[in-house]
Design a protein around this motif. Structure first.
Motif, PDB file in Angstrom:
ATOM      1  N   MET A  84      40.082   0.171  56.931  1.00 40.13           N
ATOM      2  CA  MET A  84      40.008   0.137  55.463  1.00 40.13           C
ATOM      3  C   MET A  84      40.049   1.562  54.901  1.00 40.13           C
ATOM      4  SD  MET A  84      37.220  -1.916  53.160  1.00 40.13           S
ATOM      5  CE  MET A  84      37.465  -2.103  51.400  1.00 40.13           C
ATOM      6  N   ASP A  85      40.676   1.748  53.756  1.00 44.70           N
ATOM      7  CA  ASP A  85      40.854   3.082  53.182  1.00 44.70           C
ATOM      8  C   ASP A  85      39.575   3.657  52.572  1.00 44.70           C
ATOM      9  OD1 ASP A  85      43.527   3.071  53.863  1.00 44.70           O
ATOM     10  OD2 ASP A  85      44.154   2.235  51.941  1.00 44.70           O
ATOM     11  N   ILE A  86      38.624   2.788  52.229  1.00 44.37           N
ATOM     12  CA  ILE A  86      37.380   3.231  51.601  1.00 44.37           C
ATOM     13  C   ILE A  86      36.271   3.263  52.661  1.00 44.37           C
ATOM     14  CG2 ILE A  86      35.679   2.774  49.805  1.00 44.37           C
ATOM     15  CD1 ILE A  86      38.496   3.610  48.802  1.00 44.37           C
ATOM     16  N   TYR A  87      35.672   4.433  52.827  1.00 43.83           N
ATOM     17  CA  TYR A  87      34.628   4.615  53.837  1.00 43.83           C
ATOM     18  C   TYR A  87      33.286   4.124  53.304  1.00 43.83           C
ATOM     19  CZ  TYR A  87      31.427   6.829  57.119  1.00 43.83           C
ATOM     20  OH  TYR A  87      30.442   7.050  58.036  1.00 43.83           O
ATOM     21  N   TYR A  88      32.538   3.469  54.175  1.00 44.67           N
ATOM     22  CA  TYR A  88      31.192   3.056  53.800  1.00 44.67           C
ATOM     23  C   TYR A  88      30.306   2.987  55.037  1.00 44.67           C
ATOM     24  CZ  TYR A  88      32.537  -1.591  55.486  1.00 44.67           C
ATOM     25  OH  TYR A  88      32.962  -2.636  56.270  1.00 44.67           O
ATOM     26  N   GLU A  89      29.007   3.040  54.809  1.00 46.15           N
ATOM     27  CA  GLU A  89      28.016   2.867  55.862  1.00 46.15           C
ATOM     28  C   GLU A  89      27.030   1.791  55.423  1.00 46.15           C
ATOM     29  OE1 GLU A  89      26.072   6.500  56.911  1.00 46.15           O
ATOM     30  OE2 GLU A  89      27.947   7.547  57.387  1.00 46.15           O
ATOM     31  N   ARG A 137      19.492  -4.171  52.353  1.00 49.54           N
ATOM     32  CA  ARG A 137      20.660  -3.808  53.154  1.00 49.54           C
ATOM     33  C   ARG A 137      21.484  -2.829  52.323  1.00 49.54           C
ATOM     34  NH1 ARG A 137      25.593  -8.005  54.567  1.00 49.54           N
ATOM     35  NH2 ARG A 137      26.794  -6.648  55.984  1.00 49.54           N
ATOM     36  N   CYS A 138      21.365  -1.553  52.615  1.00 48.30           N
ATOM     37  CA  CYS A 138      21.972  -0.503  51.792  1.00 48.30           C
ATOM     38  C   CYS A 138      23.415  -0.249  52.228  1.00 48.30           C
ATOM     39  CB  CYS A 138      21.156   0.779  51.899  1.00 48.30           C
ATOM     40  SG  CYS A 138      19.470   0.619  51.263  1.00 48.30           S
ATOM     41  N   ILE A 139      24.321  -0.354  51.281  1.00 47.04           N
ATOM     42  CA  ILE A 139      25.747  -0.148  51.529  1.00 47.04           C
ATOM     43  C   ILE A 139      26.173   1.096  50.753  1.00 47.04           C
ATOM     44  CG2 ILE A 139      28.058  -1.143  51.326  1.00 47.04           C
ATOM     45  CD1 ILE A 139      26.423  -3.917  51.201  1.00 47.04           C
ATOM     46  N   LEU A 140      26.449   2.163  51.489  1.00 50.67           N
ATOM     47  CA  LEU A 140      26.749   3.460  50.873  1.00 50.67           C
ATOM     48  C   LEU A 140      28.244   3.718  50.935  1.00 50.67           C
ATOM     49  CD1 LEU A 140      23.898   4.007  52.852  1.00 50.67           C
ATOM     50  CD2 LEU A 140      23.820   5.674  51.003  1.00 50.67           C
ATOM     51  N   VAL A 193      24.229  -1.825  46.845  1.00 56.98           N
ATOM     52  CA  VAL A 193      25.379  -0.919  46.931  1.00 56.98           C
ATOM     53  C   VAL A 193      25.085   0.382  46.175  1.00 56.98           C
ATOM     54  CG1 VAL A 193      27.800  -0.623  46.270  1.00 56.98           C
ATOM     55  CG2 VAL A 193      27.017  -2.816  47.186  1.00 56.98           C
ATOM     56  N   PHE A 194      25.462   1.507  46.783  1.00 62.85           N
ATOM     57  CA  PHE A 194      25.256   2.822  46.181  1.00 62.85           C
ATOM     58  C   PHE A 194      26.611   3.464  45.883  1.00 62.85           C
ATOM     59  CE2 PHE A 194      21.488   1.843  48.528  1.00 62.85           C
ATOM     60  CZ  PHE A 194      20.438   2.496  47.900  1.00 62.85           C
ATOM     61  N   VAL A 195      26.756   3.984  44.647  1.00 62.63           N
ATOM     62  CA  VAL A 195      28.000   4.650  44.245  1.00 62.63           C
ATOM     63  C   VAL A 195      27.646   6.015  43.666  1.00 62.63           C
ATOM     64  CG1 VAL A 195      30.175   4.431  43.013  1.00 62.63           C
ATOM     65  CG2 VAL A 195      28.919   2.366  43.648  1.00 62.63           C
ATOM     66  N   HIS A 196      28.166   7.064  44.289  1.00 59.79           N
ATOM     67  CA  HIS A 196      27.795   8.451  43.970  1.00 59.79           C
ATOM     68  C   HIS A 196      28.569   9.016  42.780  1.00 59.79           C
ATOM     69  CE1 HIS A 196      31.584   9.887  45.625  1.00 59.79           C
ATOM     70  NE2 HIS A 196      31.411   9.028  46.625  1.00 59.79           N
ATOM     71  N   GLY A 197      28.296  10.284  42.475  1.00 56.75           N
ATOM     72  CA  GLY A 197      28.917  10.956  41.336  1.00 56.75           C
ATOM     73  C   GLY A 197      30.147  11.767  41.703  1.00 56.75           C
ATOM     74  N   ASN A 198      30.642  12.510  40.725  1.00 60.59           N
ATOM     75  CA  ASN A 198      31.880  13.273  40.837  1.00 60.59           C
ATOM     76  C   ASN A 198      31.750  14.397  41.859  1.00 60.59           C
ATOM     77  OD1 ASN A 198      33.961  15.450  39.913  1.00 60.59           O
ATOM     78  ND2 ASN A 198      34.537  13.632  38.737  1.00 60.59           N
ATOM     79  N   ASN A 199      32.752  14.482  42.737  1.00 54.96           N
ATOM     80  CA  ASN A 199      32.831  15.546  43.749  1.00 54.96           C
ATOM     81  C   ASN A 199      31.631  15.536  44.694  1.00 54.96           C
ATOM     82  OD1 ASN A 199      34.517  17.484  44.823  1.00 54.96           O
ATOM     83  ND2 ASN A 199      33.676  19.151  43.611  1.00 54.96           N
ATOM     84  N   GLU A 200      31.095  14.348  44.969  1.00 56.37           N
ATOM     85  CA  GLU A 200      29.985  14.171  45.897  1.00 56.37           C
ATOM     86  C   GLU A 200      30.406  13.167  46.978  1.00 56.37           C
ATOM     87  OE1 GLU A 200      26.313  14.686  42.669  1.00 56.37           O
ATOM     88  OE2 GLU A 200      27.009  12.678  43.222  1.00 56.37           O
ATOM     89  N   ASP A 201      29.446  12.755  47.799  1.00 57.49           N
ATOM     90  CA  ASP A 201      29.670  11.624  48.695  1.00 57.49           C
ATOM     91  C   ASP A 201      28.373  10.837  48.820  1.00 57.49           C
ATOM     92  OD1 ASP A 201      28.005  12.884  50.565  1.00 57.49           O
ATOM     93  OD2 ASP A 201      29.687  13.697  51.716  1.00 57.49           O
ATOM     94  N   HIS A 202      28.352   9.849  49.702  1.00 57.86           N
ATOM     95  CA  HIS A 202      27.217   8.931  49.767  1.00 57.86           C
ATOM     96  C   HIS A 202      25.913   9.606  50.188  1.00 57.86           C
ATOM     97  CE1 HIS A 202      28.607   8.951  53.995  1.00 57.86           C
ATOM     98  NE2 HIS A 202      27.343   8.680  54.290  1.00 57.86           N
ATOM     99  N   GLY A 240      34.489  12.288  49.896  1.00 52.82           N
ATOM    100  CA  GLY A 240      33.950  12.074  51.230  1.00 52.82           C
ATOM    101  C   GLY A 240      35.019  11.735  52.244  1.00 52.82           C
ATOM    102  N   GLN A 241      34.797  10.644  52.984  1.00 48.81           N
ATOM    103  CA  GLN A 241      35.710  10.246  54.048  1.00 48.81           C
ATOM    104  C   GLN A 241      36.694   9.159  53.612  1.00 48.81           C
ATOM    105  OE1 GLN A 241      33.754   9.873  58.041  1.00 48.81           O
ATOM    106  NE2 GLN A 241      31.880  10.437  56.943  1.00 48.81           N
ATOM    107  N   SER A 242      36.725   8.848  52.320  1.00 46.59           N
ATOM    108  CA  SER A 242      37.664   7.843  51.818  1.00 46.59           C
ATOM    109  C   SER A 242      39.039   8.451  51.549  1.00 46.59           C
ATOM    110  CB  SER A 242      37.118   7.200  50.537  1.00 46.59           C
ATOM    111  OG  SER A 242      36.057   6.329  50.825  1.00 46.59           O
ATOM    112  N   ILE A 243      39.992   7.581  51.323  1.00 46.97           N
ATOM    113  CA  ILE A 243      41.376   7.982  51.114  1.00 46.97           C
ATOM    114  C   ILE A 243      41.527   8.850  49.859  1.00 46.97           C
ATOM    115  CG2 ILE A 243      41.955   5.913  49.760  1.00 46.97           C
ATOM    116  CD1 ILE A 243      44.672   5.881  51.237  1.00 46.97           C
ATOM    117  N   CYS A 244      42.424   9.824  49.933  1.00 37.81           N
ATOM    118  CA  CYS A 244      42.727  10.689  48.785  1.00 37.81           C
ATOM    119  C   CYS A 244      44.130  10.382  48.272  1.00 37.81           C
ATOM    120  CB  CYS A 244      42.595  12.160  49.169  1.00 37.81           C
ATOM    121  SG  CYS A 244      40.915  12.687  49.494  1.00 37.81           S
TER     122      CYS A 244
END
Length: 228
Positions: free
Chosen positions: A1-6, A39-42, A15-24, A49-53
């Motif tokens: 999958m193109d979107i990285y998560y843990e 059950r935390c999904i980051l 589910v956790f969604v971070h801010g601009n120019n950050e990562d989980h 981060g490690q997701s697709i650009c």
């Protein structure tokens, strides 16, 4: 999958969604506490981060990406904690994803004009300084695009927010970079909403006002789930 998560912990999906120019990883301290119950999904947002650009760079697309992750995990109901850009995404999810049950929105704005002028000026200055480096540096080009995102989006009307029919905790710092009037109006527009302004807090509540912020989050989520 193109979107990285843990995924960390067990329990109701959060589910956790971070801010601009950050990562989980901005949520690491919060997850140490919340993963004991949830059950935390980051997720690393697109272009972070490690997701697709690649692909569309917008808050709407980031919301779609979150929904794709939720679908891939076969999750039927979840809560969301969003910070800054992630808080915007959390509100967009509240309008579009019936699986979302409760929202914690930290430092959201409805329009780029709701960022205080001083901070918008600093973003413009940063972009001007980045321009020479954009010619040959990939990271500079990405940072430039992410700054453009904040200065052009979102475009959410207060009427749009009336379509969020789940409980929402809206949080901001007393000295946030987002105009207080926008934070309060967001709270007024969402039918089932609580607004908490953290005294002496800035925009980065999970970093600089952690104890107050995590306490409010825990109280809100516990109250929501006790009622079920």
């Amino acid at each position: 999958m193109d979107i990285y998560y843990e995924v960390i912990g067990n329990g109701f999906p959060l589910v956790f969604v971070h801010g601009n120019n950050e990562d989980h990883h901005i949520f690491d301290q919060a997850v140490q506490i919340l993963s004991q119950q949830y059950r935390c999904i980051l997720i690393d947002s697109r272009y972070h981060g490690q997701s697709i650009c690649q692909g569309e760079l917008s808050y709407q697309q980031m919301a779609k990406d979150v929904q794709s992750v939720i679908t891939s995990l076969a999750i039927e109901a979840y809560d969301c904690i969003g910070f800054s850009d992630g808080a915007i995404v959390s509100l967009l999810l509240g309008m579009s994803d019936q699986r979302l049950q409760h929202i914690v929105s930290i430092g959201a704005n409805t329009k780029s004009s709701m960022i205080k002028p001083f901070y918008r000026l600093t973003f413009y200055i940063e972009m001007i300084c980045l321009l020479p480096f954009c010619l040959y540096n990939k990271k500079a080009r990405k940072t430039f695009r992410l700054s453009c995102l904040m200065l052009r989006q979102p475009q959410i009307s207060y009427d749009d927010l009336k379509n969020i029919h789940v409980p929402v905790l809206v949080m901001a710092g007393e000295y946030d970079m987002i105009k207080k009037a926008d934070t309060l109006k967001i709270g007024e527009s969402i039918p089932y909403c609580v607004v908490k302004i953290i005294k002496q807090g800035n925009h980065f509540l999970l970093r600089d006002s952690f104890q107050q912020t995590i306490r409010e989050i825990e109280l809100f989520l516990n109250a929501c789930h006790q009622e079920e």
